[in-house]
Scaffold this active site. Structure first.
Site, PDB file in Angstrom:
ATOM      1  N   SER A  44      28.586  67.336   0.220  1.00 13.97           N
ATOM      2  CA  SER A  44      27.724  68.457   1.271  1.00 13.97           C
ATOM      3  C   SER A  44      28.015  69.892  -0.253  1.00 13.97           C
ATOM      4  CB  SER A  44      29.067  69.189   1.389  1.00 13.97           C
ATOM      5  OG  SER A  44      28.143  70.661   2.163  1.00 13.97           O
ATOM      6  N   GLU A  49      27.395  73.404   7.229  1.00 17.29           N
ATOM      7  CA  GLU A  49      27.923  71.660   7.153  1.00 17.29           C
ATOM      8  C   GLU A  49      26.589  71.155   7.944  1.00 17.29           C
ATOM      9  OE1 GLU A  49      31.445  71.148   5.425  1.00 17.29           O
ATOM     10  OE2 GLU A  49      30.954  68.958   4.868  1.00 17.29           O
ATOM     11  N   GLU A  94      40.206  76.541  -8.384  1.00 18.50           N
ATOM     12  CA  GLU A  94      38.888  76.942  -7.464  1.00 18.50           C
ATOM     13  C   GLU A  94      38.647  78.439  -7.472  1.00 18.50           C
ATOM     14  OE1 GLU A  94      36.913  75.183  -3.100  1.00 18.50           O
ATOM     15  OE2 GLU A  94      38.424  76.941  -3.184  1.00 18.50           O
ATOM     16  N   CYS A 114      35.626  70.652   1.920  1.00 18.51           N
ATOM     17  CA  CYS A 114      36.452  71.517   1.829  1.00 18.51           C
ATOM     18  C   CYS A 114      38.086  71.592   0.755  1.00 18.51           C
ATOM     19  CB  CYS A 114      37.104  72.270   3.113  1.00 18.51           C
ATOM     20  SG  CYS A 114      35.801  71.916   4.279  1.00 18.51           S
ATOM     21  N   LYS A 121      43.296  75.083  -5.476  1.00 15.38           N
ATOM     22  CA  LYS A 121      42.915  76.209  -4.197  1.00 15.38           C
ATOM     23  C   LYS A 121      42.623  77.335  -5.336  1.00 15.38           C
ATOM     24  CE  LYS A 121      40.952  75.427  -0.405  1.00 15.38           C
ATOM     25  NZ  LYS A 121      39.531  75.550  -0.468  1.00 15.38           N
ATOM     26  N   CYS A 160      45.285  68.916   4.709  1.00 16.24           N
ATOM     27  CA  CYS A 160      46.010  70.520   4.450  1.00 16.24           C
ATOM     28  C   CYS A 160      47.741  70.761   4.544  1.00 16.24           C
ATOM     29  CB  CYS A 160      45.893  71.649   4.391  1.00 16.24           C
ATOM     30  SG  CYS A 160      43.451  71.104   4.350  1.00 16.24           S
TER      31      CYS A 160
END
Lengths: 582, 99
Positions: A321, A281, A363, A301, A360, A514
């Site tokens: 990104s 990144e 994801e 992220c 997540k 997080c």
């Protein structure tokens, strides 16, 4: 602000005007029971549990949202109040499935605690109206069981006000009212980003993470599978809470020991790929700065944040990104580089993640996250990450085995994918990715050693933070936001063209980053977030390496396998694309 | 409300129709109103149609009515609760346990 004098439970007290009765009572040692109340977020006074008696008033007042007045005389515990609170709990229980023993929140349920505290021993009413409502398990990360909903509206407030998503609302009116997505829609048909903040604040088991522990047990005892696990930075300071350790305690070594005892074949760390993320990144940012590309660059992220941009700001996706999140980089590396290095069949490798996050799970299930399958051109290889466990799920697995977590000796991660730096450790806190990127970016661009590596301006719980970092004659302007409501402010400014002179913006979906993720131990409140953040910075401070580009295993990975950041193989394995969503 | 000799049918009918008004206005946001008025209505329905009603159920109705009357978020629930309390005290002969 003026001062107000009042009497609560015969105790005289002077407080600032604007203080609620609840706060004032706490200061004289009267802890008024609450249920729907969530400080600063849900102060709607819906549950009526916190009712108090104000002298001269015919009706009760709700302590959570009634400000004190001069000369007030408040009683917080009278026979009438006790009866009213108990009757209210009884009413709630009359329409609540009595499945406590088999409920995922058994032992950590606010309704259960309240019923116990108020000594509710019978429910004299019947006639449940929610008993037949179907469970909604349409999303990868979150399960809604409307039977257990008590209408506290915390989830509604969090979803609308803290996250600005509004996927669940109070629908309908009166006796047909319910809380959820619009009628006839399932959660996965809304703009829900699966951040799980609703699950974090739900007082009961009405909204929970999707429990996938059984899949992991099955894999652990399948001799054909080589089961590897990765642990997210933010889990290093939170899982101890489920075993009575102080909030924010660094339990990294104990977690590694516990995972090994659970039977994982290799215990690795997402921090390793957090360092890798910084390499990719950071290089991407330098490339955009020098060769052109959409600026400011936005971090990628946080999967809830990614889904949010896809839904709400699809035109701004070029700013994001192209780097995968550390979790997905890990999955791809485990099933390619690690498989090759250890001569293992990539199809036999089963990757489990321990994440602070329900998004997540979404994801990992995204169809494009099957890099290893494409890399090896082998249809037997599954998704890069097979199962995502939230912090809470891992805690439950450890409990189930009877491992005495608090007394475990510290253990070390396996090599090579367990080696990491302090820069990776702080990924779990808001501002951490930015700070890690600055530590590496500065040295890569200037070639000089960064003396002062702590970037205090990007730390802390303020919603939007900014900093300017001098970098080879350029003033690098950066911004950090956490919580999607704050993200939305940033995105509106970006859309309006107001952020053209900014270079890099870190955004985390959940408040605090997080460590405040939707999969973290319950309760997660502001104080817990603060303590966990401090825990992460302590971990960072004592690390041998504190800059991602110093990670020796990452260097080896580039030498042996990837080549260079943004190289051909990096693009194939570590970068991704996004899709506009309605 | 007058408290002369009451025709039980008329009284329970009155209670039901008054509560129906409250039900129609209840927004569904605050718990005592939402649950309480519903639970009270269920018992009053039994009184109205002559079904068995236990002393515990009637006691619970009184407690719920007080809770809603004093603790509901707005006037809708509060009036509903007070109406029920009023009826219970004035027409106790109508609201008797029945096996």
């Amino acid at each position: 602000m003026g001062r107000v004098r009042l009497v609560i439970d015969r105790q005289a007290i002077e407080v600032e005007s604007g203080t609620t009765i609840l706060e004032a009572a706490a200061r004289v040692g009267s802890k008024i029971p609450t249920l729907c109340y969530l400080e600063g977020i849900n102060e709607v006074g819906a549950c009526r549990i916190c009712v108090v008696d104000v002298k001269g008033k015919k009706e009760f007042a709700t302590a959570c949202n009634t400000p004190v007045e001069d000369g007030m005389e408040v009683r917080t515990n009278t026979p009438a109040l006790r009866a009213a609170r108990r009757a209210t709990v009884e009413m709630i229980l009359s329409d609540h499935p009595m499945e406590c023993l088999t409920c995922i929140r058994n032992g950590n349920c606010e309704l259960q605690t309240l019923a116990s505290q108020l000594n509710v021993r019978t429910v004299r009413m019947s006639g449940a109206t929610h008993a037949d409502l179907p469970c909604d398990d349409s999303t990868s990360g979150i399960v809604r069981d409307p039977r257990k909903c008590i209408f506290c509206q915390r989830c509604v407030s969090v979803c609308s006000d803290v996250q600005g998503v509004g996927a669940i609302e109070l629908q309908g009116h009166g006796f047909e009212a319910f809380i959820g997505p619009p009628p006839n829609l399932k959660l996965d048909e809304t703009r829900c980003v699966q951040c799980g903040q609703c699950a974090l604040v739900c007082p009961t088991g009405a909204i929970t993470e999707k429990d996938e522990t059984d899949k992991v047990w099955a894999a652990l005892f399948d001799p054909r599978k080589y089961v590897v696990v990765q642990t997210a930075p933010a889990t290093h300071v939170t899982i101890g809470e489920m075993f009575g350790l102080p909030v924010g305690t660094d339990i990294t070594g104990k977690m590694v020991a516990a995972l090994r005892r659970l039977g994982f074949d290799a215990v690795f760390d997402t921090n390793f790929t957090a360092d890798l993320t910084i390499m990719e990144e950071g290089s991407e940012l330098i490339k955009r700065l020098t060769e052109g590309g959409a600026l400011p660059q936005l971090t990628s992220c946080s999967p809830g944040w990614i889904k949010y941009v896809e839904h709400f700001y699809p035109k701004l996706l070029p700013h994001v990104s192209s780097c995968k999140s550390p979790q997905q980089m890990f999955g791809a590396i485990a099933k390619t580089y690690f498989a090759e290095k250890t001569s293992r069949d990539p199809a036999s490798i089963f990757v489990v993640s321990v994440m602070p996050c329900t998004a997540k799970k979404f994801e990992a299930a995204r169809p494009e996250m099957d890099t290893a399958k494409r890399y090896w051109n082998n249809s037997h290889i599954s998704q890069d990450v097979d199962v995502v466990l939230t912090s809470r799920e891992l805690g439950r697995m450890i409990r189930r085995t009877g491992i005495d977590f608090a007394v475990l000796p510290d253990d070390e991660y396996d090599e090579p994918l367990g080696i990491s730096t302090g820069a990776a450790a702080i990924f779990g806190a808001t501002g951490g990715v930015m700070e890690a990127a600055l530590r590496t970016g500065y040295e890569l661009v200037t070639g000089k050693t960064l003396e002062q590596i702590d970037f205090q301006e990007v730390r802390g719980l303020e919603g939007i933070k900014e900093a300017v970092v001098p970098l080879n004659g350029v003033n690098l302007k950066v911004m950090v936001a956490h919580g999607l409501h704050n993200a939305r402010h940033v995105m509106e400014r970006l859309k309006a063209g107001e952020l053209k002179d900014y270079h890099f913006i870190e955004i985390m979906c959940c408040p605090g980053g997080c460590i405040g993720g939707g999969g973290q131990p319950i309760p997660t409140d502001t104080e817990a977030r603060q303590n966990r953040i401090e825990g992460l910075y302590q971990v960072d401070a004592v690390m041998k390496y504190r800059k991602s580009h110093e990670n020796p295993a990452v260097k080896t990975l580039y030498e042996e396998f990837l080549g260079k950041p943004l190289g051909h193989r990096s693009h194939e394995l570590l970068h991704t694309r996004y899709v506009p969503r309605p | 409300m007058h408290s002369g000799d009451a025709d039980p049918k008329v009284v329970s009918e009155l209670a039901r129709s008054l509560l129906a008004l409250v039900r129609g206005e209840s927004c569904g946001e605050c718990l005592p109103c939402w649950h309480g008025i519903r639970q009270i209505s269920a018992v009053l329905d039994k009184v109205d149609n002559g079904s068995p009603v236990s002393a515990e159920e009637l006691a619970a109705v009184g407690e719920l009515a007080r809770t809603v009357g004093q603790g509901a978020k707005c006037g809708v629930g509060r009036i509903g609760g007070r109406l029920v309390l009023e009826l219970l005290s004035r027409y106790s002969s109508v609201f008797q346990a029945r096996v």
